[in-house]
Design an enzyme around this catalytic site. Structure first.
Site, PDB file in Angstrom:
ATOM      1  N   ASP A  41      20.180   2.441  49.456  1.00  0.00           N
ATOM      2  CA  ASP A  41      21.062   2.522  48.321  1.00  0.00           C
ATOM      3  C   ASP A  41      20.197   2.456  47.028  1.00  0.00           C
ATOM      4  O   ASP A  41      19.399   1.545  46.798  1.00  0.00           O
ATOM      5  CB  ASP A  41      22.033   1.662  48.223  1.00  0.00           C
ATOM      6  N   HIS A 122      26.227   4.675  43.317  1.00  0.00           N
ATOM      7  CA  HIS A 122      25.074   4.748  43.685  1.00  0.00           C
ATOM      8  C   HIS A 122      24.791   5.897  44.552  1.00  0.00           C
ATOM      9  O   HIS A 122      25.580   6.924  45.034  1.00  0.00           O
ATOM     10  CB  HIS A 122      24.519   3.448  44.655  1.00  0.00           C
TER      11      HIS A 122
END
Length: 146
Positions: A41, A122
């Site tokens: 991420d 993200h």
């Protein structure tokens, strides 16, 4: 997105961002994957342009509304036609390609967001080697493209 490309061909993101959750980390929020994060991420704001890295890519699947798995939200899943490796970019706010498209790395394919099961905006980046095994993108040839 047409022929729009990131200025640094081969980069995946229009801006750099911190890794907010590494591959393999256990996290109770990851309830759909047994508590394990299968991607990396990268913390960037909604609307950050994304591209596939250097190479020639075919889009295996691209969707809005999470057709592959609603937890991914809007996502793009593509295979490098030269190496056989695959990348999945998930939680996008916009998808600019469709299944079957063949594109060059560096071409903008979408924008980051917070769709699917997320706690904030993200880019979730999953990597699969040429044998189809999931692995850490940070240990792949694409590490420098992030």
């Amino acid at each position: 997105y047409g022929n729009e490309a990131l200025t640094n061909v081969g980069k995946m993101l229009g801006v750099s961002g911190p890794i907010t959750q590494a591959f393999g980390n256990r996290n109770p929020i990851e309830r759909f994957s047994g508590g394990v994060n299968y991607g990396t991420d990268i913390g960037v704001g909604t609307g950050t342009k994304v591209a596939l890295p250097k190479g020639r890519w075919q889009v295996i699947d691209a969707n809005a509304n999470g057709g592959m798995n609603s937890g991914y939200g809007n996502s793009i899943y593509a295979q490098n036609l030269e190496t056989g490796e695959k990348l999945r970019m998930s939680h996008l706010s916009q998808v600019g390609v469709k299944k079957g498209d063949v594109i060059d790395g560096g071409q903008v394919v979408g924008q980051t967001g917070a769709t699917g099961n997320v706690t904030g905006p993200h880019l979730d980046l999953e990597y699969y080697n040429q044998n189809g095994q999931i692995g850490d993108v940070m240990n792949s040839r694409y590490r420098g493209a992030i």
